[in-house]
Write an enzyme that holds these catalytic residues in place. Structure first.
Site, PDB file in Angstrom:
ATOM      1  N   GLY A  89      -1.023 -11.762  13.674  1.00  0.00           N
ATOM      2  CA  GLY A  89      -0.514 -12.461  12.502  1.00  0.00           C
ATOM      3  C   GLY A  89      -1.431 -13.632  12.223  1.00  0.00           C
ATOM      4  O   GLY A  89      -1.434 -14.620  12.962  1.00  0.00           O
ATOM      5  N   GLY A  90      -2.259 -13.498  11.212  1.00  0.00           N
ATOM      6  CA  GLY A  90      -3.067 -14.621  10.744  1.00  0.00           C
ATOM      7  C   GLY A  90      -4.241 -15.016  11.610  1.00  0.00           C
ATOM      8  O   GLY A  90      -4.792 -16.103  11.432  1.00  0.00           O
TER       9      GLY A  90
ATOM     10  N   LYS B  60       5.624  -1.632  17.712  1.00  0.00           N
ATOM     11  CA  LYS B  60       5.296  -2.767  16.846  1.00  0.00           C
ATOM     12  C   LYS B  60       6.576  -3.278  16.188  1.00  0.00           C
ATOM     13  O   LYS B  60       7.190  -2.584  15.371  1.00  0.00           O
ATOM     14  CB  LYS B  60       4.285  -2.332  15.786  1.00  0.00           C
ATOM     15  CG  LYS B  60       3.817  -3.480  14.904  1.00  0.00           C
ATOM     16  CD  LYS B  60       2.602  -3.044  14.136  1.00  0.00           C
ATOM     17  CE  LYS B  60       2.049  -4.115  13.244  1.00  0.00           C
ATOM     18  NZ  LYS B  60       0.851  -3.663  12.546  1.00  0.00           N
TER      19      LYS B  60
ATOM     20  N   CYS C 287      10.179   0.498   9.284  1.00  0.00           N
ATOM     21  CA  CYS C 287      10.329   1.480   8.209  1.00  0.00           C
ATOM     22  C   CYS C 287      11.803   1.715   7.943  1.00  0.00           C
ATOM     23  O   CYS C 287      12.611   1.681   8.866  1.00  0.00           O
ATOM     24  CB  CYS C 287       9.744   2.828   8.633  1.00  0.00           C
ATOM     25  SG  CYS C 287       8.023   2.777   8.997  1.00  0.00           S
TER      26      CYS C 287
ATOM     27  N   VAL D 203       0.840  -1.198   0.000  1.00  0.00           N
ATOM     28  CA  VAL D 203       0.000   0.000   0.000  1.00  0.00           C
ATOM     29  C   VAL D 203       0.877   1.252   0.000  1.00  0.00           C
ATOM     30  O   VAL D 203       0.472   2.336  -0.405  1.00  0.00           O
ATOM     31  CB  VAL D 203      -0.945  -0.037   1.234  1.00  0.00           C
ATOM     32  CG1 VAL D 203      -1.711   1.260   1.405  1.00  0.00           C
ATOM     33  CG2 VAL D 203      -1.920  -1.203   1.113  1.00  0.00           C
TER      34      VAL D 203
ATOM     35  N   THR E  70       4.125  -7.380   8.954  1.00  0.00           N
ATOM     36  CA  THR E  70       4.120  -8.350   7.839  1.00  0.00           C
ATOM     37  C   THR E  70       5.549  -8.771   7.474  1.00  0.00           C
ATOM     38  O   THR E  70       6.512  -8.121   7.859  1.00  0.00           O
ATOM     39  CB  THR E  70       3.477  -7.724   6.587  1.00  0.00           C
ATOM     40  OG1 THR E  70       4.156  -6.491   6.314  1.00  0.00           O
ATOM     41  CG2 THR E  70       2.007  -7.465   6.787  1.00  0.00           C
TER      42      THR E  70
HETATM   43  C1  LIG Z   1      -3.224  -3.744   3.578  1.00  0.00           C
HETATM   44  C2  LIG Z   1      -2.396  -3.698   4.832  1.00  0.00           C
HETATM   45  C3  LIG Z   1      -1.930  -2.462   5.304  1.00  0.00           C
HETATM   46  C4  LIG Z   1      -1.157  -2.393   6.466  1.00  0.00           C
HETATM   47  N1  LIG Z   1      -0.736  -1.171   6.932  1.00  0.00           N
HETATM   48  C5  LIG Z   1      -0.024  -1.101   8.103  1.00  0.00           C
HETATM   49  C6  LIG Z   1       0.376   0.166   8.638  1.00  0.00           C
HETATM   50  O1  LIG Z   1       0.075   1.243   8.098  1.00  0.00           O
HETATM   51  N2  LIG Z   1       1.115   0.159   9.783  1.00  0.00           N
HETATM   52  C7  LIG Z   1       1.454  -1.003  10.430  1.00  0.00           C
HETATM   53  O2  LIG Z   1       2.112  -0.951  11.476  1.00  0.00           O
HETATM   54  N3  LIG Z   1       1.051  -2.210   9.958  1.00  0.00           N
HETATM   55  C8  LIG Z   1       0.334  -2.283   8.823  1.00  0.00           C
HETATM   56  N4  LIG Z   1      -0.077  -3.502   8.346  1.00  0.00           N
HETATM   57  C9  LIG Z   1       0.290  -4.739   9.066  1.00  0.00           C
HETATM   58  C10 LIG Z   1      -0.866  -5.266   9.923  1.00  0.00           C
HETATM   59  O3  LIG Z   1      -1.244  -4.349  10.924  1.00  0.00           O
HETATM   60  C11 LIG Z   1      -0.469  -6.608  10.598  1.00  0.00           C
HETATM   61  O4  LIG Z   1       0.706  -6.399  11.367  1.00  0.00           O
HETATM   62  C12 LIG Z   1      -0.183  -7.723   9.592  1.00  0.00           C
HETATM   63  O5  LIG Z   1      -1.060  -7.678   8.492  1.00  0.00           O
HETATM   64  C13 LIG Z   1      -0.241  -9.116  10.238  1.00  0.00           C
HETATM   65  O6  LIG Z   1      -1.508  -9.413  10.746  1.00  0.00           O
HETATM   66  P1  LIG Z   1      -2.637 -10.245   9.904  1.00  0.00           P
HETATM   67  O7  LIG Z   1      -1.965 -11.499   9.426  1.00  0.00           O
HETATM   68  O8  LIG Z   1      -3.751 -10.458  10.881  1.00  0.00           O
HETATM   69  O9  LIG Z   1      -3.014  -9.366   8.771  1.00  0.00           O
HETATM   70  C14 LIG Z   1      -0.842  -3.595   7.172  1.00  0.00           C
HETATM   71  C15 LIG Z   1      -1.323  -4.821   6.699  1.00  0.00           C
HETATM   72  C16 LIG Z   1      -2.102  -4.888   5.556  1.00  0.00           C
HETATM   73  C17 LIG Z   1      -2.611  -6.234   5.099  1.00  0.00           C
END
Ligand SMILES: Cc1cc2nc3c(=O)[nH]c(=O)nc-3n(C[C@H](O)[C@H](O)[C@H](O)COP(=O)(O)O)c2cc1C
Length: 312
Positions: A249-250, A171, A135, A76, A199
Site C-alpha cells: 500500500g503506497g 490477500k 470480490c 479495471v 485497494t
Molecule cells: C490498476 C490496478 C489493478 C489491480 N488489480 C488487482 C488484481 O487483479 N488483483 C488484486 O488482488 N489486486 C489488484 N490491485 C491491487 C494492488 O495489487 C494493491 O493491492 C494496491 O494497489 C495497493 O498497493 P499500491 O498502493 O502499492 O498500489 C490492483 C491495483 C491497481 C492500481
C-alpha cells in the site's frame, strides 16, 4: 549475500524462498512479460500476476484510471485472459526467467476459486497462489468474501484443499471493521501468508456533469495516500496472527519498505509506483542493502518487528 557483499536479503515466506523481500503487486505488473524489456525479473523478489479467473473477463469501460492527491483510483474490472490462456500462452515464456511467480486468483463463487486453482495445479513454474478475497460473492447477495470471517474461512478452506501442491497466500480486504478476526479465520483455514491489503473502495466525480471520473461509478484507491492506513492494518494483523505478512500500500521508496518490515511484514509488494516508473520494484530492491547498511544493520531480522519490540 547481496551485491553489497554484506547483507543477506533473502526471506522465507513459509515454503517460498524469495531472493529479496520486494515483489511487484498484482494488477500493476501484468503477467510479468510486458515488463521484461524494462525490468530484470531475476532481480526482483518476485511478482504477482494480474488476477486470474475461470473465464476471460473484458473488464470495465474506460476511463479506468484517475489520479487523486497522493494516489490513484482504478476500476479495471478485473480484466484478464482467463486461467487457461495464462497457462498455455504466458506461463511457458515465464518459465525461462529465474523469478518467483505468484498467481493471483479470484472468483465470484467458491467453485470459481477452486476451478482456477485446479487448472494451475497441473502447471510447472509457479511458486504459489495469492487469493484475492476482495470480490463480491454472487451467491451471498454480492457481499465481499473478505469482510466476513465465516466466508473467509469457507473460501480459504476450499482453496487450501484445491492447492495441495503449493503455498496459499490470502490477500485481505481493507474494508473491514477489525482485521484481526478476518486474519485469524484465514490463518486457521490454512493460509501460508497474508497479503495486507487490497485497494480502498472510493470515488471521484465531476460535479458539473454529475458523472463519475471512471467508467465505473466507484474504484479502488491506491498509492501513497493509503500507506498510513495500511501500515496500521499490517500492525493489527501482526498482533492477531503468527502467519507471515506481505505488506503493500503506497510503497514508493526503500524507507517505505523498511517501515512495513518494522511494523511486522516479512516482505512487501509495490503496486501503483510501477505506473510512474516500471522499474520501481527493481530499484527499491536494489537500494535495500545500502539502506540497511546506512541504518547500521546487517540483516533484515534487525528491522523486522522493530515496532513490536519498541512498543510491546
Ligand atoms: C490498476 C490496478 C489493478 C489491480 N488489480 C488487482 C488484481 O487483479 N488483483 C488484486 O488482488 N489486486 C489488484 N490491485 C491491487 C494492488 O495489487 C494493491 O493491492 C494496491 O494497489 C495497493 O498497493 P499500491 O498502493 O502499492 O498500489 C490492483 C491495483 C491497481 C492500481
Amino acid at each position: 549475500m547481496s551485491s553489497a557483499g554484506a547483507v543477506d536479503l533473502s526471506v522465507q515466506i513459509g515454503a517460498v524462498r524469495l531472493r529479496n523481500p520486494v515483489l511487484a503487486a498484482s494488477g500493476t505488473f501484468g503477467y510479468g512479460l510486458e515488463f521484461t524489456h524494462l525490468v530484470d525479473l531475476n532481480r526482483l523478489g518476485g511478482f504477482v500476476t494480474k488476477g486470474l479467473s475461470r473465464e476471460p473477463i473484458e473488464g470495465a469501460p474506460p476511463p479506468r484510471l484517475f489520479p487523486t492527491p497522493s494516489g490513484m483510483l482504478n476500476a479495471v474490472g478485473l480484466q484478464n485472459v482467463g486461467v487457461r490462456a495464462f497457462v498455455s500462452e504466458k506461463l511457458p515464456v515465464l518459465r525461462k526467467f529465474d523469478t518467483t511467480v505468484i498467481v493471483n486468483v479470484f472468483g465470484y463463487s467458491l467453485e470459481d476459486y477452486v476451478e482456477v486453482i485446479r487448472v494451475l495445479e497441473d502447471s510447472e513454474g509457479l511458486a504459489g497462489y495469492e487469493l484475492n478475497i476482495s470480490c463480491p460473492n454472487v451467491k451471498c447477495g454480492g457481499m465481499q468474501f473478505g469482510s466476513d470471517p465465516t466466508m473467509v474461512a469457507e473460501v480459504v478452506g476450499a482453496a487450501r484443499k484445491a492447492a495441495s501442491k503449493r503455498p496459499l497466500w490470502v490477500k485481505l480486504s481493507p474494508l473491514v471493521t477489525d482485521i484481526g478476526p478476518i486474519a485469524r479465520a484465514a490463518e486457521q483455514a490454512g493460509a501460508d501468508a497474508l497479503t495486507v491489503a487490497n485497494t480502498y473502495p472510493a470515488m471521484a466525480l465531476d460535479f458539473r456533469t454529475g458523472k463519475s471520473r471512471l467508467g465505473n461509478q466507484t474504484g479502488g484507491l491506491s498509492g501513497p495516500a493509503i500507506k498510513p492506513i495500511t501500515l496500521r492494518l499490517v500492525w493489527e494483523t501482526r498482533k492477531a496472527v503468527k502467519t507471515p505478512i506481505i505488506g503493500l500500500g503506497g510503497i514508493e521508496t526503500v524507507e517505505d519498505v523498511l517501515e512495513y518490515l518494522a511494523v511486522g511484514a516479512s516482505a512487501v509488494q509495490v503496486g501503483t509506483a510501477s505506473f510512474a516508473d516500471p522499474r520501481a520494484s527493481q530499484q527499491i530492491a536494489e537500494s535495500l542493502s545500502k539502506a540497511l547498511l546506512e541504518a547500521k544493520m546487517l540483516t533484515l531480522n534487525e528491522i523486522r518487528d522493530k515496532f513490536l519490540a519498541e512498543n510491546g
